[in-house]
Design an enzyme around this catalytic site. Structure first.
Site, short mmCIF file in Angstrom:
data_model
loop_
_atom_site.label_atom_id
_atom_site.label_comp_id
_atom_site.label_asym_id
_atom_site.label_seq_id
_atom_site.Cartn_x
_atom_site.Cartn_y
_atom_site.Cartn_z
NE ARG A 80 49.02 41.69 48.72
CZ ARG A 80 50.24 41.75 49.27
NH1 ARG A 80 50.55 40.92 50.22
NH2 ARG A 80 51.13 42.65 48.89
CB THR A 81 46.82 41.68 42.17
OG1 THR A 81 46.54 42.47 43.32
CG2 THR A 81 45.69 41.81 41.18
NE ARG B 31 48.33 45.96 40.43
CZ ARG B 31 48.39 45.66 41.73
NH1 ARG B 31 49.54 45.74 42.36
NH2 ARG B 31 47.31 45.27 42.38
CG HIS C 154 42.87 46.66 43.09
ND1 HIS C 154 42.69 45.52 42.33
CD2 HIS C 154 43.94 46.42 43.88
CE1 HIS C 154 43.62 44.64 42.67
NE2 HIS C 154 44.38 45.15 43.61
CE LYS D 186 64.74 45.65 23.65
NZ LYS D 186 64.48 44.43 22.87
#
Ligand code: CP
Length: 309
Positions: free
Chosen positions: A59-60, A109, A137, A87
């Site tokens: 969703r986000t 995020r 959030h 890496k």
């Protein structure tokens, strides 16, 4: 007021009530835009936004990307699982390399609480927190409060219970900050092991009996059990959790008044909420998702400083 008091959106904790009301007023305008046949406006033309996702999202991620495209921003997407992070490249090096390509804003995020704040201190771009570990959030809380305002006319004075895994939930913390700033009464409900001890210091009620919590509230926000953040067992089994804290139709229908049901997603159907409740007329789960695009458009537009032009 046409400006936010903050340069970044790192958490609801940093916003004033006026900031939140400005975001809502701006989102009202953008909600009209996204319901038109032509859903795009030139508001962020020439602004480049990088979406950096170091943790899974449906969703986000899609909601931010759609919001950015509806505002005519240039958008680049970065997923840690297919990047040079694998890496050994550090967060700062990754972001500075992306910024060297003339990026203006970063939506991030990250699994580590505080990662967005760290970035905001070390790089020269506007940072939007799209979820940092179990911390905050903020855009989820804004779209949740916006959806309550849309459904019930106002957030002030409404009684909202947040049910479930409060301990591991960034949605719970951001919702508590946002709802309290807007004048709602907030309760958390769940097993003792999933309610942090500090929670009453945030001015919220604590209830361990789901029926009592539902009888009290106008709105129930049902949270997922975040098994991916749990290193030990907090309750005997998911089946027992569902028996004690799952919302089913017979419980919902037995309440004395009609309450509004919310869920930030992703839903574990049959665990914290049954399908017939999630898909019922009392549920505003898909309205939350729709409102997410307008609210994120408002946040990006205001942070870019385009409202002053
Ligand atoms: N509500 C929410 O944050 O969902 P995603 O994890 O799918 O982005």
């Amino acid at each position: 007021m046409t400006k936010l008091s903050t340069k970044h959106l790192l958490g609801i904790k940093d916003l004033s009530e006026q900031d939140i009301q400005l975001i809502f007023k701006t989102a009202d305008n953008f909600k009209d835009v996204i319901n038109r046949p032509i859903k795009k406006v030139p508001s962020l033309r020439d602004i480049t936004i990088a979406n950096l996702f170091f943790e899974n999202s449906t969703r986000t991620k899609l909601s931010f990307e759609l919001a950015e495209k509806r505002l005519s921003a240039d958008v680049v997407n970065f997923s840690a699982s297919s990047s040079s992070v694998k890496k050994g490249e550090t967060l700062i090096d990754t972001v500075n390399n992306i910024l060297a390509m003339k990026v203006d804003m970063v939506v991030m995020r990250h699994p580590n609480p505080g990662a967005c704040m760290f970035l905001a201190k070390h790089v020269d771009a506007r940072i939007v927190n799209a979820g940092d570990g179990a911390h905050e959030h903020p855009t989820q809380a804004l779209l949740d409060a916006y959806s309550i305002r849309e459904k019930l006319g106002t957030v002030k004075g409404k009684k909202v219970v947040i049910v479930g895994d409060i301990l591991h939930s960034r949605v719970a913390l951001s919702n508590i900050f946002c709802l309290k700033k807007l004048g709602a009464q907030v309760m958390v409900c769940g097993p003792t092991t999933l309610i942090p001890k500090y929670i009453s210091s945030l001015g919220v009620k604590v209830e361990h009996d789901l029926r009592k919590a539902l009888e009290w509230c106008d709105v129930a926000n049902m949270l997922r059990i975040q098994l991916e953040r749990q290193e030990i067992k907090y309750f005997p089994s998911l089946r027992e959790y569902t028996m004690m804290y799952g919302l089913n139709k017979s419980l919902l229908d037995s309440l004395k008044k009609e309450i509004t049901v919310m869920h930030p997603g992703p839903i574990n159907r049959g665990v914290e909420i049954t399908s017939d409740v999630a898909d019922s007329k009392q549920s505003i789960i898909l309205q939350q998702v729709e409102n997410g695009v307008a609210v994120r458009m408002a946040v990006l537009f205001l942070l870019a400083g385009r409202a002053e032009n």
